[in-house]
Write an enzyme that holds these catalytic residues in place. Structure first.
Site, mmCIF file in Angstrom:
data_model
loop_
_atom_site.group_PDB
_atom_site.id
_atom_site.type_symbol
_atom_site.label_atom_id
_atom_site.label_comp_id
_atom_site.label_asym_id
_atom_site.label_seq_id
_atom_site.Cartn_x
_atom_site.Cartn_y
_atom_site.Cartn_z
ATOM 1 N N VAL A 268 0.955 -1.199 -0.011
ATOM 2 C CA VAL A 268 -0.074 0.006 -0.095
ATOM 3 C C VAL A 268 0.952 1.275 0.016
ATOM 4 O O VAL A 268 0.634 2.255 -0.779
ATOM 5 C CB VAL A 268 -1.080 -0.001 1.091
ATOM 6 N N ASP A 315 -3.037 36.743 -35.141
ATOM 7 C CA ASP A 315 -3.570 37.703 -35.869
ATOM 8 C C ASP A 315 -3.177 39.180 -35.358
ATOM 9 O O ASP A 315 -2.670 39.123 -34.047
ATOM 10 C CB ASP A 315 -4.974 37.616 -35.790
ATOM 11 N N ASP A 641 -9.952 32.941 -36.511
ATOM 12 C CA ASP A 641 -11.336 33.278 -36.114
ATOM 13 C C ASP A 641 -12.387 32.831 -37.197
ATOM 14 O O ASP A 641 -13.738 32.943 -36.932
ATOM 15 C CB ASP A 641 -11.321 34.845 -35.638
ATOM 16 N N ASP A 645 -9.968 29.477 -41.341
ATOM 17 C CA ASP A 645 -8.763 29.582 -40.406
ATOM 18 C C ASP A 645 -8.928 27.919 -39.891
ATOM 19 O O ASP A 645 -7.743 27.479 -39.354
ATOM 20 C CB ASP A 645 -8.714 30.141 -39.373
ATOM 21 N N ASN A 707 7.252 7.327 -1.381
ATOM 22 C CA ASN A 707 7.047 6.004 -1.489
ATOM 23 C C ASN A 707 8.034 4.978 -1.076
ATOM 24 O O ASN A 707 8.055 3.888 -0.349
ATOM 25 C CB ASN A 707 6.194 5.420 -2.861
ATOM 26 N N ASN A 737 1.594 6.397 4.985
ATOM 27 C CA ASN A 737 1.031 6.445 3.491
ATOM 28 C C ASN A 737 0.002 7.360 3.495
ATOM 29 O O ASN A 737 -0.463 7.953 2.510
ATOM 30 C CB ASN A 737 0.973 4.959 3.105
#
Length: 901
Positions: A268, A315, A641, A645, A707, A737
């Site tokens: 675990v 743009d 836009d 495009d 861990n 844990n």
């Protein structure tokens, strides 16, 4: 999906009668009743993520079943206290997992509320922009090229209307639509425009009937897959270590049930089950933060790619500039007239040589202003004390300047009713409308000055039409050049008093030139700083605009894309002698679309990454630019836009659509939508995308190191001391844990953006999540933390007083949480530079974890369960001192690997 199949299509009168409305649309009161009756215009979700679904998902976690196995073993071994504690931990794991996933899900769902598409309709004979979900049956839709159709409707006015219905029929060819024919929700207008009456909304539409087919489950992103695969590999290693622990325990004579419990607890502790969950939380809340800064990420993939962006193609209008056009100059009858006032408030004066003039006494100028107001599809009206506008910013500016002269569009429309229109296209660069004036017709044309001028044979001066001579043409073109060089957008205006048949060839031939209108869209104040930040981050900015080169260069210099007013800094070398054409084209700083067409693919690829400004480009040329940049190894973000495009937005690594002026098609083709159409928002999104990825690196390295600290510690104990003297017991391992790792890891995932994140070059997209530097930090820290905790255990007479030694070891591991998470806030910079107080969630997480740990050590009932003893203040000196030393070790490791990839 077919339209109506009747032999004869319904008339306009029949359409309105059936829909119970008129060309003026519904009143607000009628619309409210319809909304109450039919509900919102939106599809209901087939598989909505409910709280119950999230709860059930918790039992799919491998760790939960490992804990259940441990509980069963405890019960069989008559370890009743262990059994109930493990059951409590199982409940806590499920509850915490549920809470975090539920919050992440809600954060993602909330993004849907931020993205609010709008539709133009007519309500009470007025143009209105309303949220698409508020469209109701009976509403009159005003749609044009690029719009998504928001509901099923019947067309009653059509102008060259073609609709892409692939979403319903699968047919890629657009379908022509005429008056009386149906158009359907979910399809797109690819040509022309129309007005239509809504007949069905939401689940009542055709696409609503097949809603189940279009609601696909979200696919995990490459980053999610990467983290999940990493978790599986680490879990395999952890389980192998657990199995090894179990075997070693048996070989050293450990009782079967006890060593099995330790092995399961170690499994675990070692499996990094929090990685996928914390990554989801990090992405969800990161996307939420980006949305709060006006960048809507439509797909999580964009978050991963943003950190790798090397070029932003943007743009100009509305992105680098404010998109608030204001007419400041009019050139008519050979004279320049200045116009005061700014924005969309129709208040201002007309000045000639700084003296106020009355436009009513200047026939040609008055006619020009009439022309720009009539050759126009926008609207301007006062509502609740404010000026309400609908339409394109350029057209709104033209309506406003006419209003300043007392020429109101709604009155002109009655005096000169429009009978035909030829819409603007990027190829023609012209727009023409035809109007009835008493018993005759007149057409007005506006567009790019050079395109208008070449179609004119006469010029009007002070109300008189004269032949247009070459010297007059030169004067007009010189004036156009002068205005454009000052960053003005210039339009030419012409008329045709007796137009022939309503076709572009006749209407736009032998016209009378009326003059020029110069408007300015000033650069946004924040753009220059955003450009500087992008350059510091190793990102090149390229401007792509349909404006002329002079205007483009003026804006580019203002925002810092071109550094000098007199010289172009576009890099051209090394180019060979055979590349003279390339040198010549690039010498003028701004490369035009026509010049781009002169280059072969091979020639263009040589210089694509070196060009800073593209002017007079067609939307279709964006796709060529993207392809050339990508062939050079660039990671490209492209803004857009319009409908045209869409191919470039799809091809780009990050397609960025405009939220205010962008068409539905462009937004659906993109990975990100800008709510404010602002270039600075793109740079901010890149910064936050980098931060999100960096945070994922940080919590991944932290979690794995923590861990494997416990795995290493137990393995050391078993190998050197045997099972009777292992440094930690099963419940102690489970507690560490469950409570000592997740909160700091989440805090790391939500860590604020670091100041220097935009001083680094773009990340290699092929880079591993656990790159060499991170692996060294992870392994070194796991070894250091485990070794130092084991040393504490050895120094405290484990054979003579095992419980005290384990308590001190437990306290050492827990004490590390006071220091180590702060070291992981940066894998490069020292903790003294990053600071401690800037991440409040980390402080809350650390303090709450420490308080919880103290409770199991000092509350009699709990310390009996966990087999711990209360420590005196002096006892804490060693655990805290060792924990602080591990912080110094972490800082030393970071210093040693600084600069390593």
């Amino acid at each position: 999906m077919e339209g109506p199949v009747e032999d004869e299509l319904p008339s306009v009168e029949e359409i309105f009668a059936k829909a119970g409305t008129s060309e003026k649309g519904l009143t607000e009161e009628q619309a409210s009743r319809q909304l109450e009756k039919y509900g919102y215009n939106e599809l209901t979700e087939r598989k909505k993520t409910t709280a119950w679904r999230i709860f059930k998902r918790q039992f799919a976690d491998f760790i939960v079943w490992v804990l259940i196995a441990a509980a069963i073993i405890s019960l069989l071994a008559d370890e009743v206290i262990n059994f109930w504690v493990i059951l409590f931990i199982i409940a806590l794991v499920i509850i915490l997992g549920f809470i975090q996933e539920y919050r992440a899900e809600k954060a993602i769902e909330s993004l849907k509320d931020i993205v609010r598409p709008e539709t133009t309709i007519i309500r009470g004979d007025k143009l209105r922009n309303v949220q698409t979900k508020n469209v109701v049956p009976g509403d009159v839709l005003v749609l044009e090229m690029g719009d998504n159709i928001p509901a099923d409707a019947v067309v009653f006015r059509s102008d060259g209307l073609r609709v892409e219905e692939a979403a319903l029929t699968g047919e890629s060819e657009p379908v022509w639509k005429d008056v009386g024919e149906a158009i359907f929700a979910g399809t797109q207008i690819v040509h022309g425009k129309c007005r239509a009456v809504v007949i069905s909304t939401g689940m009542g539409t055709k696409i609503g009937e097949i809603a189940g087919l279009i609601q696909a489950d979200d696919e995990p992103t490459p980053l999610q897959k990467k983290v999940t695969n990493l978790s599986k590999k680490l879990a395999a290693i952890a389980l192998l270590a657990s199995l090894t622990t179990f075997i070693l325990g048996l070989l050293t004579g450990a009782p079967l049930t006890e060593i099995l419990l330790v092995a399961l607890a170690l499994a675990v502790a070692a499996v990094p089950q929090g990685l996928p969950l914390i990554m989801t939380i990090t992405l969800a809340f990161g996307m939420r933060r980006m949305a709060q800064h006006n960048a809507i990420v439509r797909k999580m993939l964009a978050v991963e790619t943003l950190g790798s962006t090397t070029i932003i193609c943007t743009d100009k209008t509305g992105t680098l500039t404010r998109n608030e056009m204001t007419v400041e100059r009019v050139f008519a009858s050979g004279q320049v007239i200045e116009v005061t006032g700014s924005g969309y408030t129709p208040e201002g004066e007309f000045l000639r040589k700084e003296e106020k003039i009355d436009i009513s006494h200047h026939d040609t100028t008055k006619k020009l202003l009439k022309a720009v107001a009539l050759c126009n599809t926008s609207s301007l009206e006062k509502r609740e004390g404010d000026w309400d506008t609908v339409g394109d910013p350029t057209e709104i500016a033209l309506v406003v300047v006419a209003a300043k002269a007392g020429l109101w569009k709604n009155e002109l429309d009655k005096e000169y009713p429009m009978i035909d229109e030829i819409a603007f296209t990027s190829e023609r660069k012209l727009m023409t409308t035809v109007h009835r004036q008493e018993d005759r017709r007149i057409s007005f044309t506006k567009g790019a000055p050079e395109y208008v001028l070449e179609r004119c044979s006469r010029i009007e001066k002070e109300g008189n039409a004269l032949d247009l001579k070459d010297d007059e043409r030169r004067i007009i073109l010189d004036m156009n050049h002068e205005m454009a060089s000052s960053a003005y957008r210039v339009l030419g205006v012409a008329c045709n008093e007796n137009p022939g048949d309503p076709s572009a060839e006749d209407l736009e031939r032998d016209m009378t030139f009326l003059g020029l209108v110069a408007m300015i869209d000033p650069p946004r104040d924040e753009v220059r700083e955003a450009v500087r930040i992008a350059h510091d981050a190793g990102i090149k900015i390229i401007m792509i605009t349909g404006d002329n080169p002079d205007t483009a260069k003026a804006i580019a210099r203002h925002v810092g894309l071109l550094d000098d007013a007199d010289a172009c800094h576009t890099d051209t070398g090394p180019l060979g002698e055979s590349d003279r054409k390339i040198r010549h084209i690039m010498a003028d700083c701004a490369v035009t679309g026509s010049e781009l067409d002169e280059l072969s693919e091979e020639e263009f690829e040589k210089v694509a990454s070196r060009i800073s400004v593209y002017a007079r480009t067609m939307p279709e040329q964006k796709l060529r630019i993207v392809k050339a940049l990508q062939k050079n190894g660039e990671i490209v973000a492209m803004t857009g836009d319009g409908v045209n495009d869409a191919p470039a937005l799809r091809k780009a690594d990050i397609g960025v659509a405009m939220g205010l002026k962008g068409t539905d098609v462009a937004q659906q083709s993109s990975l990100m939508v800008l709510q404010d159409d602002n270039f600075a928002t793109i740079v901010e999104a890149v910064k936050r995308g980098r931060s999100i990825y960096e945070n994922i690196e940080k919590f991944t390295t932290y979690l794995i190191s923590r861990n494997f600290t416990e795995v290493t510690l137990i393995m050391l104990g078993l190998l050197l001391l045997g099972f009777d003297l292992i440094p930690l017991l099963a419940l102690q391992i489970l507690f560490i844990n469950m409570f000592d790792e997740i909160m700091p890891a989440i805090a790391l995932g939500l860590d604020p953006v670091q100041e220097k994140i935009m001083n680094k070059p773009p990340r290699d997209p092929e880079e591993s999540l656990l790159k060499k530097r991170n692996v060294i930090i992870m392994v070194s820290m796991a070894a250091a933390m485990a070794s130092s905790a084991f040393l504490v255990f050895l120094l405290n007479d484990p054979a003579g007083n095992t419980t005290m030694a384990r308590t001190l070891t437990f306290a050492t591991i827990v004490s590390m949480i006071l220091f180590i998470p702060f070291a992981f806030r940066s894998l490069e910079e020292p903790v003294t530079k990053i600071g401690i107080l800037s991440n409040r969630l980390m402080i809350v997480g650390v303090l709450s974890t420490v308080l919880l740990t103290l409770s199991v050590m000092y509350i009699p009932f709990l310390n009996d369960i966990f087999e711990l003893v209360p420590l005196s203040p002096s006892d804490w000196v060693l655990p805290l001192g060792v924990a602080f030393i591990t912080l110094l070790f972490a800082e030393g490791i970071k210093y040693g690997v600084r600069g390593m990839k």
